[in-house]
Design a protein around this motif. Structure first.
Motif, PDB file in Angstrom:
ATOM      1  N   GLY A   1       0.835  -1.182   0.000  1.00  0.00           N
ATOM      2  CA  GLY A   1       0.000   0.000   0.000  1.00  0.00           C
ATOM      3  C   GLY A   1       0.879   1.245   0.000  1.00  0.00           C
ATOM      4  N   ALA A   2       0.315   2.380   0.440  1.00  0.00           N
ATOM      5  CA  ALA A   2       1.086   3.618   0.462  1.00  0.00           C
ATOM      6  C   ALA A   2       2.284   3.487   1.397  1.00  0.00           C
ATOM      7  CB  ALA A   2       0.195   4.771   0.897  1.00  0.00           C
ATOM      8  N   SER A   3       2.094   2.716   2.479  1.00  0.00           N
ATOM      9  CA  SER A   3       3.173   2.501   3.442  1.00  0.00           C
ATOM     10  C   SER A   3       3.254   0.999   3.748  1.00  0.00           C
ATOM     11  CB  SER A   3       2.860   3.298   4.717  1.00  0.00           C
ATOM     12  OG  SER A   3       3.508   2.721   5.823  1.00  0.00           O
ATOM     13  N   LEU A   4       4.414   0.562   4.237  1.00  0.00           N
ATOM     14  CA  LEU A   4       4.531  -0.859   4.603  1.00  0.00           C
ATOM     15  C   LEU A   4       3.699  -1.153   5.863  1.00  0.00           C
ATOM     16  CD1 LEU A   4       5.853  -3.576   3.902  1.00  0.00           C
ATOM     17  CD2 LEU A   4       7.759  -2.936   5.387  1.00  0.00           C
ATOM     18  N   LYS A   5       3.505  -0.090   6.673  1.00  0.00           N
ATOM     19  CA  LYS A   5       2.778  -0.260   7.930  1.00  0.00           C
ATOM     20  C   LYS A   5       1.428   0.432   7.866  1.00  0.00           C
ATOM     21  CE  LYS A   5       5.237  -1.644  11.220  1.00  0.00           C
ATOM     22  NZ  LYS A   5       5.244  -3.004  11.765  1.00  0.00           N
ATOM     23  N   PRO A   6       0.389  -0.095   8.522  1.00  0.00           N
ATOM     24  CA  PRO A   6       0.425  -1.378   9.218  1.00  0.00           C
ATOM     25  C   PRO A   6       0.518  -2.539   8.231  1.00  0.00           C
ATOM     26  CG  PRO A   6      -1.812  -0.516   9.198  1.00  0.00           C
ATOM     27  CD  PRO A   6      -0.941   0.536   8.592  1.00  0.00           C
ATOM     28  N   LEU A   7       1.175  -3.610   8.651  1.00  0.00           N
ATOM     29  CA  LEU A   7       1.318  -4.799   7.818  1.00  0.00           C
ATOM     30  C   LEU A   7       0.397  -5.896   8.354  1.00  0.00           C
ATOM     31  CD1 LEU A   7       2.769  -6.218   5.462  1.00  0.00           C
ATOM     32  CD2 LEU A   7       4.470  -7.002   7.113  1.00  0.00           C
ATOM     33  N   LEU A   8      -0.539  -6.298   7.493  1.00  0.00           N
ATOM     34  CA  LEU A   8      -1.520  -7.329   7.859  1.00  0.00           C
ATOM     35  C   LEU A   8      -1.223  -8.607   7.089  1.00  0.00           C
ATOM     36  CD1 LEU A   8      -4.373  -8.104   9.126  1.00  0.00           C
ATOM     37  CD2 LEU A   8      -5.354  -7.238   6.999  1.00  0.00           C
ATOM     38  N   VAL A   9      -1.048  -9.710   7.797  1.00  0.00           N
ATOM     39  CA  VAL A   9      -0.913 -11.007   7.122  1.00  0.00           C
ATOM     40  C   VAL A   9      -2.308 -11.516   6.774  1.00  0.00           C
ATOM     41  CG1 VAL A   9      -0.301 -13.447   7.409  1.00  0.00           C
ATOM     42  CG2 VAL A   9       1.279 -11.671   8.161  1.00  0.00           C
TER      43      VAL A   9
ATOM     44  N   HIS B   1      -6.787 -10.658  -6.201  1.00  0.00           N
ATOM     45  CA  HIS B   1      -7.223 -10.293  -7.552  1.00  0.00           C
ATOM     46  C   HIS B   1      -8.058  -9.021  -7.527  1.00  0.00           C
ATOM     47  CE1 HIS B   1      -8.730 -10.884 -11.676  1.00  0.00           C
ATOM     48  NE2 HIS B   1      -9.836 -10.370 -11.176  1.00  0.00           N
ATOM     49  N   VAL B   2      -9.037  -8.979  -6.648  1.00  0.00           N
ATOM     50  CA  VAL B   2      -9.983  -7.861  -6.670  1.00  0.00           C
ATOM     51  C   VAL B   2      -9.302  -6.555  -6.228  1.00  0.00           C
ATOM     52  CG1 VAL B   2     -11.088  -7.881  -4.380  1.00  0.00           C
ATOM     53  CG2 VAL B   2     -12.471  -7.537  -6.430  1.00  0.00           C
ATOM     54  N   ILE B   3      -8.400  -6.643  -5.276  1.00  0.00           N
ATOM     55  CA  ILE B   3      -7.710  -5.423  -4.820  1.00  0.00           C
ATOM     56  C   ILE B   3      -6.795  -4.893  -5.930  1.00  0.00           C
ATOM     57  CG2 ILE B   3      -6.058  -4.483  -3.147  1.00  0.00           C
ATOM     58  CD1 ILE B   3      -7.246  -6.518  -1.105  1.00  0.00           C
ATOM     59  N   GLN B   4      -6.118  -5.814  -6.630  1.00  0.00           N
ATOM     60  CA  GLN B   4      -5.238  -5.395  -7.728  1.00  0.00           C
ATOM     61  C   GLN B   4      -6.039  -4.889  -8.926  1.00  0.00           C
ATOM     62  OE1 GLN B   4      -2.389  -4.910  -6.552  1.00  0.00           O
ATOM     63  NE2 GLN B   4      -0.980  -6.437  -7.367  1.00  0.00           N
ATOM     64  N   ASN B   5      -7.045  -5.661  -9.337  1.00  0.00           N
ATOM     65  CA  ASN B   5      -7.745  -5.333 -10.582  1.00  0.00           C
ATOM     66  C   ASN B   5      -8.680  -4.144 -10.475  1.00  0.00           C
ATOM     67  OD1 ASN B   5      -6.517  -7.776 -11.519  1.00  0.00           O
ATOM     68  ND2 ASN B   5      -8.056  -7.746 -13.138  1.00  0.00           N
ATOM     69  N   GLU B   6      -9.246  -3.944  -9.282  1.00  0.00           N
ATOM     70  CA  GLU B   6     -10.116  -2.779  -9.092  1.00  0.00           C
ATOM     71  C   GLU B   6      -9.301  -1.589  -8.601  1.00  0.00           C
ATOM     72  OE1 GLU B   6     -12.980  -2.876 -10.269  1.00  0.00           O
ATOM     73  OE2 GLU B   6     -13.382  -5.027 -10.404  1.00  0.00           O
ATOM     74  N   GLN B   7      -8.001  -1.765  -8.573  1.00  0.00           N
ATOM     75  CA  GLN B   7      -7.085  -0.696  -8.167  1.00  0.00           C
ATOM     76  C   GLN B   7      -7.519  -0.040  -6.862  1.00  0.00           C
ATOM     77  OE1 GLN B   7      -6.986   1.553 -11.770  1.00  0.00           O
ATOM     78  NE2 GLN B   7      -5.833  -0.026 -12.841  1.00  0.00           N
ATOM     79  N   ILE B   8      -7.774  -0.893  -5.867  1.00  0.00           N
ATOM     80  CA  ILE B   8      -8.140  -0.408  -4.543  1.00  0.00           C
ATOM     81  C   ILE B   8      -6.865   0.075  -3.849  1.00  0.00           C
ATOM     82  CG2 ILE B   8      -9.123  -1.061  -2.308  1.00  0.00           C
ATOM     83  CD1 ILE B   8     -10.848  -3.123  -3.803  1.00  0.00           C
ATOM     84  N   ALA B   9      -6.868   1.347  -3.455  1.00  0.00           N
ATOM     85  CA  ALA B   9      -5.651   1.936  -2.887  1.00  0.00           C
ATOM     86  C   ALA B   9      -5.651   1.776  -1.365  1.00  0.00           C
ATOM     87  CB  ALA B   9      -5.569   3.414  -3.261  1.00  0.00           C
ATOM     88  N   LEU B  10      -4.618   1.113  -0.849  1.00  0.00           N
ATOM     89  CA  LEU B  10      -4.521   0.842   0.586  1.00  0.00           C
ATOM     90  C   LEU B  10      -3.536   1.784   1.260  1.00  0.00           C
ATOM     91  CD1 LEU B  10      -4.193  -3.053   0.406  1.00  0.00           C
ATOM     92  CD2 LEU B  10      -6.253  -1.748   0.943  1.00  0.00           C
ATOM     93  N   GLU B  11      -3.788   2.072   2.527  1.00  0.00           N
ATOM     94  CA  GLU B  11      -2.824   2.825   3.341  1.00  0.00           C
ATOM     95  C   GLU B  11      -1.664   1.914   3.729  1.00  0.00           C
ATOM     96  OE1 GLU B  11      -2.704   5.904   3.985  1.00  0.00           O
ATOM     97  OE2 GLU B  11      -4.732   6.671   3.616  1.00  0.00           O
ATOM     98  N   GLY B  12      -1.983   0.817   4.425  1.00  0.00           N
ATOM     99  CA  GLY B  12      -0.957  -0.142   4.839  1.00  0.00           C
ATOM    100  C   GLY B  12      -0.774  -1.218   3.777  1.00  0.00           C
ATOM    101  N   SER B  13      -0.098  -2.310   4.159  1.00  0.00           N
ATOM    102  CA  SER B  13       0.220  -3.357   3.190  1.00  0.00           C
ATOM    103  C   SER B  13      -0.290  -4.714   3.654  1.00  0.00           C
ATOM    104  CB  SER B  13       1.732  -3.421   2.968  1.00  0.00           C
ATOM    105  OG  SER B  13       2.172  -2.204   2.411  1.00  0.00           O
ATOM    106  N   LEU B  14      -0.449  -5.602   2.676  1.00  0.00           N
ATOM    107  CA  LEU B  14      -0.937  -6.952   2.948  1.00  0.00           C
ATOM    108  C   LEU B  14       0.139  -7.959   2.569  1.00  0.00           C
ATOM    109  CD1 LEU B  14      -4.454  -6.634   1.238  1.00  0.00           C
ATOM    110  CD2 LEU B  14      -3.865  -6.125   3.628  1.00  0.00           C
ATOM    111  N   LEU B  15       0.435  -8.854   3.483  1.00  0.00           N
ATOM    112  CA  LEU B  15       1.345  -9.959   3.171  1.00  0.00           C
ATOM    113  C   LEU B  15       0.490 -11.222   3.024  1.00  0.00           C
ATOM    114  CD1 LEU B  15       4.330 -10.807   2.841  1.00  0.00           C
ATOM    115  CD2 LEU B  15       4.336 -11.362   5.285  1.00  0.00           C
ATOM    116  N   PHE B  16       0.305 -11.639   1.762  1.00  0.00           N
ATOM    117  CA  PHE B  16      -0.466 -12.858   1.511  1.00  0.00           C
ATOM    118  C   PHE B  16       0.428 -14.068   1.769  1.00  0.00           C
ATOM    119  CE2 PHE B  16      -2.967  -9.764  -0.772  1.00  0.00           C
ATOM    120  CZ  PHE B  16      -4.267 -10.192  -0.545  1.00  0.00           C
ATOM    121  N   VAL B  17      -0.091 -15.033   2.540  1.00  0.00           N
ATOM    122  CA  VAL B  17       0.728 -16.196   2.883  1.00  0.00           C
ATOM    123  C   VAL B  17      -0.097 -17.481   2.797  1.00  0.00           C
ATOM    124  CG1 VAL B  17       2.253 -17.260   4.592  1.00  0.00           C
ATOM    125  CG2 VAL B  17       2.024 -14.777   4.548  1.00  0.00           C
TER     126      VAL B  17
END
Ligand SMILES: [Zn+2]
Length: 392
Positions: free
Chosen positions: A70-78, A122-138
C-alpha cells in the motif's frame, strides 16, 4: 460500503463466482499432504506473480509469500490460508462435482481459504483499490496435525517479516458468521511400549506391550473430562504386533488432548502421563521373574498454545461489524488454527470462515458447496480494508 472501489469489488464477487470456484478446483487438485505441500506452494507462487504481488517467495519452511504494497509498509496485515491437508500422499485429490457440491479431500479445509486469498488479491489489484498499509499474503504449511503450526511458527520467529507484522488474519474453512478469536490449546503425544516379545505360548508371562497399551487406553478413557471448560481427549491411532501367536515387541499410539482452559489442559496432561506410567507398571507387575520390564516412551509431537485476541480489540470489533453489516449475526469462537501462534505472541489475530458451506471435514468424503460464497468474500474484504486502511 459506499466507497466506489468496494461497490465494484462486491460486484466482482457476485458476477465471478464460477471463476473463483474453478480456481479452487485447480488448487485442490494438487496434492498437499503434511510435509508434502511443495507442489501446491509452487502453484500459489505462480499465481502471486501473475497477480502482480511483490517480494514473492517460498521461504525456508515452505510457506508461499507475496506482498501487496500500500502507500506505506505499515500497518502490515498477514492474510493467510493453509496449504496442507490431513491426507496422505496416496490419497486421490481429484475434485468431482455432483449437483452444487464439490468433493475432494481438503476441498473446504482449506481449499476455500486458499481460493479466498486469490480472490482478494485479484480484486484489490484489478479494481485498483488503494490501501494505506500493506498486505502480506501467505499460504502456510503445517497447520494440520503433526505439522504443529510449523509454517506460521517460522513466519513469526525466523521469517524475514517476523518483526514487521501488526495483525494476522487466517481464512480456514467455510461459513460467514464465525470469528475465531480464542486459541484452543492442545497437546499431542506418541506413546510407545517396548518389550522383548516372544512366543504366545512358550514365552507367556513376558510383558506384553499391547496389553499395556490396552490398560493405558482404559485408564485414559475413564478420565472425567469437564464439559465446561470443554476438555477432550482422543486416541487417534494405534499400531503394533506382528501376528496372532506372537507376543509383540512394540505397541504405539497417538493421543490428542485439548481444553479451552489452560489449567484443565495441564490437569488432563498430568493425568495422562501418570496413566501411561501406571499402565506400564501394572503390566510389568504381572511379568515372569527374570524377564526384562517394558519400556515406556512418551514423545510430545504437538503443542499449541491457548490464548485470545480480546473481543473488544479493534480487529475483533472490525470483524463483528463487517459480519453484521452483511446481515449476519456473528459468532465468536474458539478453535485450534494458525492464529494460535500469533495470539500466543500478543499479536492481534483472528480466523474467519471464507464463505460457502461444507461437511465431512477431515474425511475422504469432504465436500464444499460454493453457493453464497460471495458473502464470506465480502466480509473478508471489509475486514482486510478496515485493518489495512482504505485511501480516500
Ligand atoms: Zn484448516
Amino acid at each position: 460500503m459506499s466507497h466506489v472501489a468496494v461497490v465494484r469489488a462486491f460486484r466482482y464477487f457476485e458476477t465471478h463466482a464460477d471463476t473463483i470456484t474453478e480456481e479452487q478446483i485447480r488448487i485442490c487438485s494438487i496434492p498437499a499432504s503434511p510435509f508434502g505441500e511443495q507442489e501446491r506452494a509452487e502453484y500459489l507462487r505462480q499465481k502471486f506473480i501473475e497477480l502482480g504481488l511483490s517480494e514473492v517467495e517460498i521461504d525456508e519452511e515452505g510457506n508461499c509469500l507475496g506482498l501487496l504494497r500500500g502507500a506505506s509498509l505499515k500497518p502490515l496485515l498477514v492474510v493467510s490460508a493453509h496449504l496442507d491437508t490431513v491426507f496422505s500422499k496416496d490419497a486421490d485429490f481429484t475434485v468431482s462435482k455432483r449437483e452444487h457440491k464439490l468433493y475432494a479431500p481438503g476441498i473446504a479445509d482449506d481449499g476455500c481459504g486458499l481460493a479466498a486469498l486469490l480472490a482478494l488479491a485479484h480484486v484489490i489489484q484489478n479494481e485498483q483499490i488503494a490501501l494505506e498499509g500493506s498486505l502480506l499474503f501467505v499460504g502456510t504449511v503445517g497447520e494440520e496435525g503433526e505439522g504443529n503450526l510449523r509454517g506460521v511458527r517460522h513466519l513469526f520467529t525466523n521469517g524475514r517479516w517476523a518483526s514487521e507484522v501488526d495483525a494476522f488474519l487466517s481464512f480456514d474453512g467455510p461459513g460467514v458468521d464465525r470469528i475465531t478469536n480464542r486459541a484452543l490449546g492442545s497437546r499431542r503425544y506418541r506413546v510407545e511400549f517396548i518389550g522383548p516379545g516372544g512366543h504366545s505360548w512358550g514365552d507367556f508371562g513376558v510383558p506384553n506391550p499391547v496389553h499395556a497399551m490396552g490398560r493405558a487406553i482404559s485408564r485414559l478413557a475413564g478420565y472425567p473430562a469437564p464439559k465446561d471448560p470443554r476438555t477432550t481427549f482422543n486416541v487417534g491411532r494405534i499400531e503394533g504386533g506382528t501376528g496372532v501367536n506372537s507376543i509383540p515387541s512394540r505397541a504405539a499410539m497417538e493421543v490428542d488432548l485439548r481444553s479451552s482452559a489452560e489449567p484443565e489442559l495441564q490437569r488432563l496432561d498430568a493425568f495422562f502421563r501418570r496413566a501411561m506410567r501406571d499402565a506400564a507398571d501394572e503390566e510389568n507387575g504381572t511379568r515372569r521373574a527374570g524377564d526384562p520390564p517394558l519400556q515406556l516412551k512418551l514423545e510430545l509431537i504437538g503443542e499449541r498454545p491457548t490464548g485470545e485476541t480480546p473481543a473488544d480489540s479493534p480487529l475483533v470489533e472490525l470483524a463483528l461489524e463487517a459480519t453484521r453489516v452483511l446481515g449476519v449475526e456473528p459468532r465468536l469462537d474458539q478453535s485450534s488454527t494458525d492464529s494460535n501462534l500469533p495470539i500466543s505472541l500478543g499479536i492481534p489475530a483472528i480466523t474467519l470462515g471464507a464463505g460457502g458451506a461444507s461437511g465431512s471435514s477431515h474425511t475422504l468424503d469432504e465436500w464444499y458447496d460454493p453457493r453464497d460464497r460471495e458473502k464470506g468474500l465480502k466480509r473478508a474484504l471489509l475486514v482486510v480494508l478496515g485493518a489495512a486502511g482504505l485511501r480516500k
